[in-house]
Design a protein around this motif. Sequence first.
Motif, PDB file in Angstrom:
ATOM      1  N   ARG A  21       0.843  -1.194   0.000  1.00  0.00           N
ATOM      2  CA  ARG A  21       0.000   0.000   0.000  1.00  0.00           C
ATOM      3  C   ARG A  21       0.874   1.238   0.000  1.00  0.00           C
ATOM      4  NH1 ARG A  21      -5.251   1.315   1.462  1.00  0.00           N
ATOM      5  NH2 ARG A  21      -5.633  -0.841   2.060  1.00  0.00           N
ATOM      6  N   SER A  22       0.646   2.111  -0.960  1.00  0.00           N
ATOM      7  CA  SER A  22       1.400   3.354  -1.043  1.00  0.00           C
ATOM      8  C   SER A  22       0.763   4.418  -0.170  1.00  0.00           C
ATOM      9  CB  SER A  22       1.434   3.834  -2.507  1.00  0.00           C
ATOM     10  OG  SER A  22       1.968   5.116  -2.583  1.00  0.00           O
ATOM     11  N   LYS A  23       1.575   5.251   0.427  1.00  0.00           N
ATOM     12  CA  LYS A  23       1.067   6.351   1.241  1.00  0.00           C
ATOM     13  C   LYS A  23       0.721   7.563   0.378  1.00  0.00           C
ATOM     14  CE  LYS A  23       3.534   5.067   5.468  1.00  0.00           C
ATOM     15  NZ  LYS A  23       4.518   5.485   6.482  1.00  0.00           N
ATOM     16  N   SER A  24       1.161   7.528  -0.888  1.00  0.00           N
ATOM     17  CA  SER A  24       0.887   8.668  -1.746  1.00  0.00           C
ATOM     18  C   SER A  24      -0.573   8.687  -2.143  1.00  0.00           C
ATOM     19  CB  SER A  24       1.755   8.602  -3.004  1.00  0.00           C
ATOM     20  OG  SER A  24       1.430   7.467  -3.771  1.00  0.00           O
ATOM     21  N   LYS A  25      -1.091   9.881  -2.445  1.00  0.00           N
ATOM     22  CA  LYS A  25      -2.479  10.054  -2.848  1.00  0.00           C
ATOM     23  C   LYS A  25      -2.517  10.673  -4.234  1.00  0.00           C
ATOM     24  CE  LYS A  25      -4.363   8.448   0.887  1.00  0.00           C
ATOM     25  NZ  LYS A  25      -5.156   7.209   0.874  1.00  0.00           N
ATOM     26  N   ILE A  26      -3.575  10.388  -4.960  1.00  0.00           N
ATOM     27  CA  ILE A  26      -3.753  10.972  -6.275  1.00  0.00           C
ATOM     28  C   ILE A  26      -3.907  12.483  -6.150  1.00  0.00           C
ATOM     29  CG2 ILE A  26      -5.474  11.179  -8.139  1.00  0.00           C
ATOM     30  CD1 ILE A  26      -5.758   8.202  -8.079  1.00  0.00           C
ATOM     31  N   ASP A  27      -3.259  13.227  -7.071  1.00  0.00           N
ATOM     32  CA  ASP A  27      -3.373  14.679  -7.069  1.00  0.00           C
ATOM     33  C   ASP A  27      -4.830  15.078  -7.222  1.00  0.00           C
ATOM     34  OD1 ASP A  27      -0.395  14.986  -9.086  1.00  0.00           O
ATOM     35  OD2 ASP A  27      -0.636  14.764  -6.931  1.00  0.00           O
ATOM     36  N   LYS A  28      -5.303  16.042  -6.417  1.00  0.00           N
ATOM     37  CA  LYS A  28      -6.683  16.500  -6.472  1.00  0.00           C
ATOM     38  C   LYS A  28      -6.782  17.702  -7.408  1.00  0.00           C
ATOM     39  CE  LYS A  28      -8.239  14.904  -1.927  1.00  0.00           C
ATOM     40  NZ  LYS A  28      -7.056  14.204  -1.535  1.00  0.00           N
ATOM     41  N   ILE A 203     -10.015   9.540 -11.775  1.00  0.00           N
ATOM     42  CA  ILE A 203     -10.289  10.795 -11.076  1.00  0.00           C
ATOM     43  C   ILE A 203     -11.241  11.637 -11.921  1.00  0.00           C
ATOM     44  CG2 ILE A 203      -8.245  10.937  -9.628  1.00  0.00           C
ATOM     45  CD1 ILE A 203      -6.809  12.434 -11.759  1.00  0.00           C
ATOM     46  N   LEU A 204     -11.972  12.516 -11.250  1.00  0.00           N
ATOM     47  CA  LEU A 204     -13.021  13.307 -11.888  1.00  0.00           C
ATOM     48  C   LEU A 204     -12.717  14.790 -11.775  1.00  0.00           C
ATOM     49  CD1 LEU A 204     -15.914  13.298 -13.176  1.00  0.00           C
ATOM     50  CD2 LEU A 204     -16.816  13.394 -10.837  1.00  0.00           C
ATOM     51  N   LYS A 205     -12.842  15.510 -12.893  1.00  0.00           N
ATOM     52  CA  LYS A 205     -12.704  16.965 -12.916  1.00  0.00           C
ATOM     53  C   LYS A 205     -13.894  17.521 -13.677  1.00  0.00           C
ATOM     54  CE  LYS A 205      -9.759  20.774 -14.454  1.00  0.00           C
ATOM     55  NZ  LYS A 205      -8.546  21.158 -15.216  1.00  0.00           N
ATOM     56  N   GLY A 206     -14.835  18.141 -12.952  1.00  0.00           N
ATOM     57  CA  GLY A 206     -16.079  18.527 -13.595  1.00  0.00           C
ATOM     58  C   GLY A 206     -16.814  17.287 -14.047  1.00  0.00           C
ATOM     59  N   GLN A 207     -17.062  17.183 -15.338  1.00  0.00           N
ATOM     60  CA  GLN A 207     -17.667  15.982 -15.907  1.00  0.00           C
ATOM     61  C   GLN A 207     -16.638  15.054 -16.539  1.00  0.00           C
ATOM     62  OE1 GLN A 207     -20.656  17.405 -18.684  1.00  0.00           O
ATOM     63  NE2 GLN A 207     -22.212  17.465 -17.085  1.00  0.00           N
ATOM     64  N   ASP A 208     -15.394  15.468 -16.593  1.00  0.00           N
ATOM     65  CA  ASP A 208     -14.370  14.725 -17.318  1.00  0.00           C
ATOM     66  C   ASP A 208     -13.642  13.741 -16.414  1.00  0.00           C
ATOM     67  OD1 ASP A 208     -14.918  16.105 -19.695  1.00  0.00           O
ATOM     68  OD2 ASP A 208     -13.613  17.763 -19.078  1.00  0.00           O
ATOM     69  N   LEU A 209     -13.389  12.563 -16.967  1.00  0.00           N
ATOM     70  CA  LEU A 209     -12.667  11.520 -16.253  1.00  0.00           C
ATOM     71  C   LEU A 209     -11.239  11.421 -16.786  1.00  0.00           C
ATOM     72  CD1 LEU A 209     -15.409   8.746 -16.174  1.00  0.00           C
ATOM     73  CD2 LEU A 209     -14.458   9.900 -14.164  1.00  0.00           C
TER      74      LEU A 209
END
Length: 236
Positions: A21-28, A203-209
Amino acid sequence: MKKKLIILILASIWLYSCGQRSKSKIDKFSIDLEIVDSTKNINRQSSLINEIEQYIYTDTTYASADGKGITIQNSLPKGGSIEPDRTQYFDSSGKQHGFAGFWTRIINETTLPLELNINFPADSFAIFTPPDSYLKLFLPTETVSFDKLSKFNYGLTELKSYFDDNFNKPTILKKTINPNEEHIFYIIVLSYQAGGTPRGGLILKGQDLYYRMSIEPNGYGIIPCGQITFKNESGN
């Protein structure tokens, strides 16, 4: 003999890294919906959360002002080989590829049906730092069920025949998810000339994946791959 030993060592390293398990998180991203702590959503079943929590890498809710929104859970990887006997995948030209399998779970906690559209093209993606390395993404149609999660490669089977048939084809997922329903699906990847610790997530940005894929220490890339749109009451 020496070449076979090197391949076996590389496969073992990949398999070990997939289980960590990585401690890193996906950029928001800055998004239209507010990102909130999904554990605060009272509609989520705590027993189910506990059952799958050990496999989850990221768990993000994109919520509106009334607290209702879309939750996207991305799993940790399983992989290293396409069979328990450490069989590796070789394409038609004889190139060996690293493999990792993921699943993503999308929960619609809004009051409207949503349309999920994901498209991974046949093209490969040159997102890693080693020269000549690339990534390929696929959306197999095999059904994910929670009883498969503890199995080898999350229960994925017949991977060699799947890759042989789809290596140079786009793969597409279209699904309507009604209010208070969910959809869970596999995302599988092949990497060439980029071994290490794989992590991936939608990941989701507005309506875009977008799909963010990394293989530590070989860098990462963010790939546009689709949209989530809502249907209104008239079905449009």
